[in-house]
Design a protein around this motif. Sequence first.
Motif, PDB file in Angstrom:
ATOM      1  N   PRO A 226       0.582  -0.940  -0.071  1.00  0.00           N
ATOM      2  CA  PRO A 226       0.022   0.082   0.156  1.00  0.00           C
ATOM      3  C   PRO A 226       1.457   1.312   0.041  1.00  0.00           C
ATOM      4  N   VAL A 259      -6.501  -0.293  -6.282  1.00  0.00           N
ATOM      5  CA  VAL A 259      -6.741  -1.340  -5.348  1.00  0.00           C
ATOM      6  C   VAL A 259      -6.408  -2.173  -5.715  1.00  0.00           C
ATOM      7  N   THR A 265      -3.521  -5.108  -0.568  1.00  0.00           N
ATOM      8  CA  THR A 265      -2.323  -4.566  -1.516  1.00  0.00           C
ATOM      9  C   THR A 265      -2.743  -3.312  -2.990  1.00  0.00           C
ATOM     10  N   ARG A 266      -1.944  -2.955  -4.105  1.00  0.00           N
ATOM     11  CA  ARG A 266      -2.380  -2.698  -4.536  1.00  0.00           C
ATOM     12  C   ARG A 266      -1.545  -3.417  -6.109  1.00  0.00           C
TER      13      ARG A 266
END
Length: 292
Positions: A226, A259, A265-266
């Motif tokens: 993130p 996202v 997480t991304r």
Amino acid sequence: MLKVFKLFNNKRLFILLITLVLFIVVMGFSLGARKALSWPENFLRDTTGFVQSLIYKPAGYIAGFFEDIGNLHDLAEENERLKITVAQFTREQAQYNFVQATNEDLMEQLNFTKAQKLMYKYDYHIAQVISLNTEPNNSTLVINLGSKNGVKPNMSVISVEGLVGVISEVSNFTSTVKLMTMLDINDPNSQPAIAATARTKENQTFGMIESYDPKTKMLSMNKIAPNDPISKDDVIVSSGIGGLYPRALMIGTVESVGVGQFGLTRTAIIKPAAEFQDWKQLIVVFRSEATE
């Protein structure tokens, strides 16, 4: 009768003498200094020149044609050298920010083995593309390098633009390349995911290139933290982590960041650097340890 015969002989002698005199006069005229040719000489020269042009022009074209064929081999070799130079420049540009000298010092300090050091030294070998399979579930191509040339499974294959795929099968004289368009971690037949980072952010950015979307023609880079500074237009290269893909191979550029799965997480959408097209030549990346 005898008089007639003598007169006839005298006429022949007279004509011969006249002809000889005219011939001498013409010779003297021809050898003398003149500013222009006579019309018979002009006619003869023009006729001769025209005939020669009919003969020598096609002969010149044919000779030039065969000379061009003789130069094709030299041009092909020069073309291969230029492609290798471009590929090396691309890689070195991406690798510049890794600060290689510092890395070598760190390797010494961390007691890297000889095999580990060799993992970061590699060479490029030009390969001709023999065939291409564009089936959705089997995007592969065949190149004219095989085990006899030192090629092994899982070697990376690139174009001058970027990473194309990996070697999946090897025979004596040919190899099959599985393209990145087959990348899908949910498919057991897919090529392995690619550990990646962003150029200039090597120590801050990390993610895994895990899939390719044939509809959007984009790659998906997942498992990005993130707080990762990755952003649009970043240049994505292989990180070398995991040891399968060499470090600093060009992969693509970031189109967007969103996202990731479960919101923990991304995920970054990556536009591939390599255009998946009907290639004529590609480049196999050889590591030093693979050629020993």
